[in-house]
Design a protein around this motif. Sequence first.
Motif, PDB file in Angstrom:
ATOM      1  N   LEU A  67       0.823  -1.209   0.000  1.00 38.62           N
ATOM      2  CA  LEU A  67       0.000   0.000   0.000  1.00 38.62           C
ATOM      3  C   LEU A  67       0.858   1.260   0.000  1.00 38.62           C
ATOM      4  N   CYS A  68       1.985   1.242   0.741  1.00 38.95           N
ATOM      5  CA  CYS A  68       2.877   2.390   0.756  1.00 38.95           C
ATOM      6  C   CYS A  68       3.483   2.643  -0.625  1.00 38.95           C
ATOM      7  N   VAL A  69       3.879   1.568  -1.287  1.00 39.21           N
ATOM      8  CA  VAL A  69       4.438   1.711  -2.635  1.00 39.21           C
ATOM      9  C   VAL A  69       3.398   2.281  -3.584  1.00 39.21           C
ATOM     10  N   ALA A  70       2.160   1.767  -3.500  1.00 42.78           N
ATOM     11  CA  ALA A  70       1.095   2.264  -4.370  1.00 42.78           C
ATOM     12  C   ALA A  70       0.800   3.738  -4.102  1.00 42.78           C
ATOM     13  N   ALA A  71       0.787   4.122  -2.810  1.00 44.62           N
ATOM     14  CA  ALA A  71       0.533   5.523  -2.464  1.00 44.62           C
ATOM     15  C   ALA A  71       1.647   6.427  -2.988  1.00 44.62           C
ATOM     16  N   GLY A  72       2.899   5.978  -2.887  1.00 44.59           N
ATOM     17  CA  GLY A  72       4.008   6.777  -3.394  1.00 44.59           C
ATOM     18  C   GLY A  72       3.924   6.982  -4.895  1.00 44.59           C
ATOM     19  N   ILE A  73       3.551   5.941  -5.617  1.00 45.00           N
ATOM     20  CA  ILE A  73       3.413   6.065  -7.071  1.00 45.00           C
ATOM     21  C   ILE A  73       2.287   7.026  -7.420  1.00 45.00           C
ATOM     22  N   ALA A  74       1.168   6.945  -6.693  1.00 42.89           N
ATOM     23  CA  ALA A  74       0.042   7.834  -6.953  1.00 42.89           C
ATOM     24  C   ALA A  74       0.403   9.290  -6.694  1.00 42.89           C
ATOM     25  N   VAL A  75       1.117   9.547  -5.589  1.00 42.59           N
ATOM     26  CA  VAL A  75       1.519  10.923  -5.279  1.00 42.59           C
ATOM     27  C   VAL A  75       2.461  11.459  -6.341  1.00 42.59           C
ATOM     28  N   GLN A  76       3.374  10.627  -6.801  1.00 42.38           N
ATOM     29  CA  GLN A  76       4.318  11.061  -7.826  1.00 42.38           C
ATOM     30  C   GLN A  76       3.606  11.392  -9.128  1.00 42.38           C
ATOM     31  N   GLU A  77       2.579  10.608  -9.465  1.00 40.52           N
ATOM     32  CA  GLU A  77       1.842  10.857 -10.697  1.00 40.52           C
ATOM     33  C   GLU A  77       0.985  12.107 -10.603  1.00 40.52           C
ATOM     34  N   LEU A  78       0.430  12.366  -9.420  1.00 40.89           N
ATOM     35  CA  LEU A  78      -0.483  13.497  -9.257  1.00 40.89           C
ATOM     36  C   LEU A  78       0.227  14.806  -8.984  1.00 40.89           C
ATOM     37  N   THR A  79       1.475  14.751  -8.509  1.00 39.91           N
ATOM     38  CA  THR A  79       2.205  15.982  -8.204  1.00 39.91           C
ATOM     39  C   THR A  79       2.655  16.639  -9.494  1.00 39.91           C
ATOM     40  N   PRO A  80       2.296  17.907  -9.724  1.00 47.81           N
ATOM     41  CA  PRO A  80       2.713  18.575 -10.962  1.00 47.81           C
ATOM     42  C   PRO A  80       4.208  18.800 -10.999  1.00 47.81           C
ATOM     43  N   ALA A  81       4.743  18.830 -12.173  1.00 48.40           N
ATOM     44  CA  ALA A  81       6.175  19.078 -12.333  1.00 48.40           C
ATOM     45  C   ALA A  81       6.515  20.482 -11.858  1.00 48.40           C
ATOM     46  N   SER A  82       7.653  20.589 -11.175  1.00 46.05           N
ATOM     47  CA  SER A  82       8.053  21.881 -10.642  1.00 46.05           C
ATOM     48  C   SER A  82       8.324  22.857 -11.782  1.00 46.05           C
ATOM     49  N   GLU A  83       7.823  24.099 -11.616  1.00 46.81           N
ATOM     50  CA  GLU A  83       7.998  25.097 -12.640  1.00 46.81           C
ATOM     51  C   GLU A  83       9.405  25.678 -12.582  1.00 46.81           C
ATOM     52  N   GLN A  84       9.833  26.146 -13.727  1.00 46.23           N
ATOM     53  CA  GLN A  84      11.128  26.797 -13.781  1.00 46.23           C
ATOM     54  C   GLN A  84      11.046  28.135 -13.058  1.00 46.23           C
ATOM     55  N   GLN A  85      12.028  28.428 -12.248  1.00 51.94           N
ATOM     56  CA  GLN A  85      12.059  29.660 -11.476  1.00 51.94           C
ATOM     57  C   GLN A  85      12.847  30.732 -12.237  1.00 51.94           C
ATOM     58  N   VAL A  86      12.453  31.978 -12.025  1.00 49.90           N
ATOM     59  CA  VAL A  86      13.162  33.100 -12.619  1.00 49.90           C
ATOM     60  C   VAL A  86      13.583  34.055 -11.508  1.00 49.90           C
ATOM     61  N   SER A  87      14.635  34.804 -11.748  1.00 51.51           N
ATOM     62  CA  SER A  87      15.154  35.757 -10.762  1.00 51.51           C
ATOM     63  C   SER A  87      14.534  37.132 -10.999  1.00 51.51           C
ATOM     64  N   VAL A  88      14.041  37.746  -9.930  1.00 52.47           N
ATOM     65  CA  VAL A  88      13.473  39.092 -10.017  1.00 52.47           C
ATOM     66  C   VAL A  88      14.001  39.930  -8.860  1.00 52.47           C
ATOM     67  N   LEU A  89      13.969  41.237  -9.054  1.00 54.36           N
ATOM     68  CA  LEU A  89      14.352  42.174  -7.996  1.00 54.36           C
ATOM     69  C   LEU A  89      13.118  42.530  -7.172  1.00 54.36           C
ATOM     70  N   VAL A  90      13.271  42.526  -5.859  1.00 57.99           N
ATOM     71  CA  VAL A  90      12.195  42.927  -4.965  1.00 57.99           C
ATOM     72  C   VAL A  90      12.769  43.881  -3.924  1.00 57.99           C
ATOM     73  N   ALA A  91      11.883  44.644  -3.305  1.00 59.08           N
ATOM     74  CA  ALA A  91      12.312  45.573  -2.267  1.00 59.08           C
ATOM     75  C   ALA A  91      12.813  44.806  -1.048  1.00 59.08           C
ATOM     76  N   ALA A  92      13.973  45.180  -0.556  1.00 62.53           N
ATOM     77  CA  ALA A  92      14.550  44.512   0.617  1.00 62.53           C
ATOM     78  C   ALA A  92      13.932  45.002   1.917  1.00 62.53           C
ATOM     79  N   ARG A  93      13.228  46.124   1.868  1.00 62.87           N
ATOM     80  CA  ARG A  93      12.561  46.676   3.040  1.00 62.87           C
ATOM     81  C   ARG A  93      11.420  47.563   2.560  1.00 62.87           C
ATOM     82  N   ASP A  94      10.620  48.059   3.479  1.00 61.90           N
ATOM     83  CA  ASP A  94       9.546  48.982   3.113  1.00 61.90           C
ATOM     84  C   ASP A  94      10.158  50.308   2.672  1.00 61.90           C
ATOM     85  N   LEU A  95       9.794  50.735   1.450  1.00 57.89           N
ATOM     86  CA  LEU A  95      10.335  51.975   0.893  1.00 57.89           C
ATOM     87  C   LEU A  95       9.206  52.983   0.742  1.00 57.89           C
TER      88      LEU A  95
END
Length: 269
Positions: A78-106
Amino acid sequence: MPHMSRSALLARAERSSRAAGTWPPISPSRSLQPHSRSRTSSRFNRGRPGGRSGQRGRRTGFGSWIARNRRLAVALLLCVAAGIAVQELTPASEQQVSVLVAARDLPTGTHLTAADFTTVEVPPNLASSGALDSVGALVGRQLASPLGKGQIPSETSLLGPGLLIGAPVGSAAVPLRMADPSSIQLLSPGQLVSVVLTAAGSYDESRQSQVLAGPVPVLWTSAQGGKPGEWLGTGDTDGLVVVAADPQQAEKLAGASTQGKLFFVLVSP
């Protein structure tokens, strides 16, 4: 029964054996040799791991383990079956991009430096169009509106032509000098106002007031703490307000301060 000699007994046994088809009789020594060899071979096969008896032993041992631990085996499956199901249902991780954000309240009017920003990784859909990804494009510029910690800066956040992004085609940024500089404290970028002109009359004439434009959005005010002349090209910014106006409104507002005193009226959205 009459007494028979040994030779007679042997002759009788020979005849009986021939009649039964078992002649010649097997000697005791010969009959023992194959039995001994078979027993030795069996012992040898039992000792070898690759023998048939070893394989049967392993199969029997695994089957007996399954029988003894049936619940554990079912849980593992059952554990093996659950692991396979979670792997199939989990979406592929999206590619991340770098952005600039405020380091403090400005706050509004802040003159930006490289220390005011940091880089983070976000999904591509969170990197809004128009976002600035270069520190060099931000250093030395001034905020037209507050920027909270973690927010992504864009041209619309800064003083300059970017303030008119999204405005109707032909819109212009018009600077106005209000008659009461202290009233500028009531304004903030994005607020809607109506601009009122009060013309100067003679001593025996009452002053006439008229609405020149409105409602128009405020883009910038001198109360934001900017350095004089950084955007408007003049050192005298006290009482100045910059509004966005269409071509007809801009024509009325241009040079209106020479015709009288300018005031504003706050307008509800």
